[in-house]
Design a protein around this motif. Structure first.
Motif, PDB file in Angstrom:
ATOM      1  N   UNK A   8       0.851  -1.186   0.000  1.00  0.00           N
ATOM      2  CA  UNK A   8       0.000   0.000   0.000  1.00  0.00           C
ATOM      3  C   UNK A   8       0.880   1.227   0.000  1.00  0.00           C
ATOM      4  N   UNK A   9       0.241   2.369  -0.163  1.00  0.00           N
ATOM      5  CA  UNK A   9       0.985   3.611  -0.029  1.00  0.00           C
ATOM      6  C   UNK A   9       1.285   3.819   1.454  1.00  0.00           C
ATOM      7  N   UNK A  10       2.337   4.608   1.777  1.00  0.00           N
ATOM      8  CA  UNK A  10       2.589   4.905   3.177  1.00  0.00           C
ATOM      9  C   UNK A  10       1.460   5.781   3.722  1.00  0.00           C
ATOM     10  N   UNK A  11       1.371   6.000   5.000  1.00  0.00           N
ATOM     11  CA  UNK A  11       2.150   5.424   6.087  1.00  0.00           C
ATOM     12  C   UNK A  11       1.740   3.985   6.411  1.00  0.00           C
ATOM     13  N   UNK A  12       2.719   3.237   6.883  1.00  0.00           N
ATOM     14  CA  UNK A  12       2.468   1.825   7.183  1.00  0.00           C
ATOM     15  C   UNK A  12       2.125   1.598   8.643  1.00  0.00           C
ATOM     16  N   UNK A  13       2.209   2.650   9.433  1.00  0.00           N
ATOM     17  CA  UNK A  13       1.712   2.560  10.813  1.00  0.00           C
ATOM     18  C   UNK A  13       0.595   3.582  10.942  1.00  0.00           C
ATOM     19  N   UNK A  14      -0.413   3.246  11.726  1.00  0.00           N
ATOM     20  CA  UNK A  14      -1.520   4.171  11.905  1.00  0.00           C
ATOM     21  C   UNK A  14      -1.939   4.197  13.359  1.00  0.00           C
ATOM     22  N   UNK A  15      -2.612   5.281  13.736  1.00  0.00           N
ATOM     23  CA  UNK A  15      -3.055   5.404  15.117  1.00  0.00           C
ATOM     24  C   UNK A  15      -4.143   4.380  15.398  1.00  0.00           C
ATOM     25  N   UNK A  16      -4.294   4.102  16.670  1.00  0.00           N
ATOM     26  CA  UNK A  16      -5.261   3.060  17.056  1.00  0.00           C
ATOM     27  C   UNK A  16      -6.689   3.589  17.056  1.00  0.00           C
TER      28      UNK A  16
ATOM     29  N   UNK B 324       8.572   3.785   8.177  1.00  0.00           N
ATOM     30  CA  UNK B 324       7.172   3.358   8.096  1.00  0.00           C
ATOM     31  C   UNK B 324       6.197   4.466   7.699  1.00  0.00           C
ATOM     32  N   UNK B 408      -1.994   8.875   9.111  1.00  0.00           N
ATOM     33  CA  UNK B 408      -1.696   8.214  10.380  1.00  0.00           C
ATOM     34  C   UNK B 408      -2.818   8.462  11.389  1.00  0.00           C
TER      35      UNK B 408
END
Lengths: 346, 431
Positions: A8-16, B324, B408
């Motif tokens: 996928x496109x970034x971002x690869x971390x996301x908020x919960x 990331x 994000x």
């Protein structure tokens, strides 16, 4: 690495944080007001709350079921559609149902509440495209609809009487029409107004202390910005005090009316839970400032002239202006150079 | 100099940094790979032109592809051996790139440029160009262009923020090669003709701040832990208070920003004559056995880098090249490292976010965190409708730095960056 990796496109971390989480937070913030309502108005309040929430959730489910082909092919996909609904269920209808119940007087009949809940979800929300697409706040639209259809202006006083001795017990009218706007009867003590004891009004709107607890929770959980209700209430209270001077024999600017004004009727509830609704408020900070300021002044004006609680009407009116506000209030990017300056630079 | 605290910038997010996974492991050198495939697209701008024939013998540090055009950089062999092939194949991002494949002879013979002692500004500039140095922070902008600004500059800022989660390559480099970085910064400052050197380091690296404080010619600024602190415009604002205008270069505000790894590369290029053919790569994530910071030769296969770190601990959900927040998701390990590959992350299902998007709530959180004060929700809305001009007008898309903060924070998990990239690409097509 097998072929289950995700690209996928970034971002690869996301908020919960999720939509469901935020709506859950709002529902939790509404709980103190809901419980206070049950304490003050008895089992009728509980019935209204349950009917309203169930009506909203059931309506959303029915609409989703029909729209996603639950009945197609002799209900072959019914199970699948139900599962899908459960997967995407984001608690927005629970919040709508709860808010709607809390802005109704405890004298509302259960079938009136049922019709109101169906109207809020089916017509105001789902017909416009569901979560995030509704033009106006479903709860306030349903409240206005119910007001026009069933009147619903008989308010009963809370079961627990005033705790401050000088307060009078009101029946049949809110504190609002009692003294603030017509300057006829004596005032209620601010502490009674804050706790809601002896105050006549809607289920969730009487106990301001419960609303303040909800406000603090929402701010701590970063669901709303702290200044939004504060700005709204401050400006509203100031304008109302300014206007109420005209109702007296000789004009008097009396700041002691500030607290009674913001603690009467449904203003505080509307400021914390209804004006701050994400979907129907402007996107950027400047737009929000404008929205809250105009809303507060409009509410004070309308309340002064109509002598009834008009918070729901004002929310509807302001909601309709939001697309226009969003068009004009666009932020300038970081490092934006004014056109005039840019020309001079060249 | 004694460290001072930097300013705040508008917006920003605070992702869980997970730097502890690899920040304690010192720099290691990876054993020579058997074969490297060096892409000629190592920087922004046009790919370099290959100048070696198949079958030719090259030494490490030998020029194998010459820069073409102003924003392009030279490419060097990263080990000694014979050129096996010059072939075109899809790179990590799916775009065709030209690869020069070199088979190692195991001797690792070096062919460096002559070292310079007390060089002049012009000599340094020429050396930076000849050593093929590019910005090692991630964008890969040729350093030679940056050290020759068209407007007068008075400040050099070293970017030691490393605000991306997971990555610790700059952290380790700052700890272990402090002296070289300061000397490299000195060379860049000399080339630019500036006296004022600032280094910005995020407050979560107190050991690095301590290391840089004894140097008198360099001002240490402690940055708040906030993403994207390492963004060029944000870094300039928090360290100097200057705002870089839209569509302008930092040099227009009298500032040049260089990554600490770039400063180290400049130091080696000047003092040893070593061209840029290796860099530090952070291998991290919950799905890799031993997270490490390693020196990796240019063009090493990602597979062998992962193998060197003990391979997979569990099946990764996402494999990311870079950080990331801005990195590239890889589809396989059969890709090769670049000059700009700062990390290889094997992310477990718990770490990697792969949720289905839900409807936009219009909550405005994306706008609240945008460090460029844009309105990403408008871009996404209009881009979905195919109206890219309106997307740029109401969303301010062209000023976007694609830091990923909006996506994000989004509670609805909307693919905002995808919408922004699509809008930018469509507008570029129109021109």
């Amino acid at each position: 690495m097998d072929n289950t990796v995700v690209i996928s496109t970034p971002p690869h971390v996301k908020s919960k944080r999720t939509t469901r989480g935020i709506m859950g937070d709002v529902a939790i913030a509404l709980l103190p007001a809901a419980i206070a309502g049950i304490v003050f108005f008895g089992w009728q309040a509980l019935v209204i709350e349950i009917v309203s929430v169930l009506a909203c959730v059931a309506t959303e489910f029915c609409y989703y079921f029909i729209a996603n082909g639950g009945f197609a092919k002799k209900c072959k996909n019914a199970g699948k559609v139900c599962k899908k609904w459960l997967h995407q269920f984001d608690l927005t209808s629970v919040v709508t149902g709860l808010i709607l119940a809390l802005i109704l007087p405890s004298t509302a009949k259960w079938y009136e509440v049922l019709i109101g809940g169906i109207f809020a979800i089916a017509i105001v929300k789902m017909f416009f495209g569901g979560t995030g697409k509704n033009l106006v706040n479903p709860a306030s639209a349903a409240r206005v609809f119910m007001f026009l259809s069933f009147s619903l202006t008989t308010y009963v006083a809370a079961k627990i009487g005033p705790i401050m001795l000088e307060s009078e017990l009101y029946t049949g009218a809110t504190n609002l029409s009692g003294h603030l706007l017509t300057a006829q009867s004596t005032a209620m003590h601010p502490i009674d107004l804050l706790v809601g004891t002896g105050v006549a009004g809607c289920i969730g709107e009487t106990c301001k202390a419960a609303i303040i607890i909800g406000y603090i929770y929402l701010v701590v959980r970063k669901v709303i910005k702290w200044w939004q209700p504060v700005l709204f209430l401050g400006l509203f209270g100031f304008t109302a005090v300014l206007l109420s001077g005209f109702a007296m024999e000789s004009y008097k600017f009396d700041m002691s009316l500030f607290l009674p004004h913001i603690m009467s009727g449904g203003v505080m509830f509307a400021a914390v839970f209804m004006f701050t609704d994400y979907v129907t408020s402007p996107k950027c900070v400047w737009g929000q400032l404008f929205y809250y300021a105009v809303g507060a002044i409009l509410l004070a004006l309308l309340r002064y002239f109509t002598k009834i609680e008009v918070a729901s009407f004002v929310i509807l009116i302001m909601n309709l202006f939001v697309p226009l506000i969003d068009r004009y209030f666009i932020r300038k990017p970081f490092g934006y150079i004014k056109e005039k300056k840019a020309k001079e630079g060249k | 100099m004694k460290a001072v605290r930097g300013k705040y910038f508008f917006g920003g997010v605070h992702p869980h940094d997970r730097k502890a996974l690899s920040s304690a492991s010192p720099l290691e050198t990876m054993p020579l790979p058997e074969e490297v495939a060096i892409s000629t697209s190592q920087s922004l701008g046009k790919p370099a032109e290959p100048i070696v024939e198949v079958g030719a013998y090259v030494k490490a540090g030998e020029l194998i592809a010459k820069a073409s055009g102003p924003i392009s950089s030279d490419v060097f062999a990263s080990l000694s051996g014979t050129v096996e092939a010059v072939r075109e194949e899809p790179g990590a991002n799916g775009v065709n790139e030209t690869f020069i494949v070199i088979k190692s002879d195991g001797k690792d013979e070096k062919a460096y440029l002559p070292p310079l002692s007390s060089p002049s500004a012009e000599e340094i500039k020429a050396r930076i160009k000849d050593a093929g140095i590019v910005g090692l922070g991630g964008a890969g902008f040729p350093t030679a262009v940056k050290v020759a600004p068209k407007t007068p500059v008075d400040t050099l800022i070293l970017n030691g923020a490393e605000c991306e989660p997971y990555l610790t390559c700059d952290h380790r480099l700052m700890l272990e090669k402090t002296d070289e970085i300061v000397r490299g910064a000195g060379y860049i400052a000399k080339a630019l003709g500036v006296e004022n050197i600032i280094i910005g380091i995020e407050g979560n690296k107190p050991d690095c701040i301590q290391k840089f404080e004894p140097y008198d010619n360099i001002k240490v600024v402690i940055l708040k832990k906030q993403y994207p602190m390492g963004g060029e415009k944000q870094l300039i604002y928090v360290t100097t208070g200057r705002k870089v205008g839209l569509g302008k270069l930092p040099a227009d505000s009298g500032v040049v920003v260089q990554n600490v790894a770039t400063a180290f590369a400049v130091c080696e290029a000047v003092e040893l004559g070593k061209p840029l053919f290796e860099r530090v790569v952070t291998v991290s994530g919950e799905a890799v056995n031993t997270p490490k910071n390693i020196w990796v030769r240019l063009g090493t296969k990602v597979q062998s880098v992962v193998d060197f770190c003990g391979g997979e601990k569990s099946n990764p959900k996402k494999v990311v090249q870079g950080g990331p927040m801005t990195g590239l998701a890889l589809a396989s390990y059969d890709v090769y490292t670049h000059k700009t590959t700062s990390g290889i992350l094997l992310m477990s299902p718990e770490e990697a976010a792969c949720e289905e998007p839900t409807p936009c709530l219009n909550c405005g959180k994306c706008a609240d965190v945008c460090p460029m004060k844009l309105m990403p929700m408008n871009t996404a809305f209009y881009a979905a409708a195919g109206d890219f001009d309106a997307a740029a007008k109401y969303g301010g898309t062209l000023a976007c730095i694609e830091c990923g903060a909006c996506e994000y924070i989004c509670p609805a998990k909307r693919p905002l960056i995808q919408a922004i990239r699509k809008t930018k690409a469509e507008l570029r097509k129109k021109k």
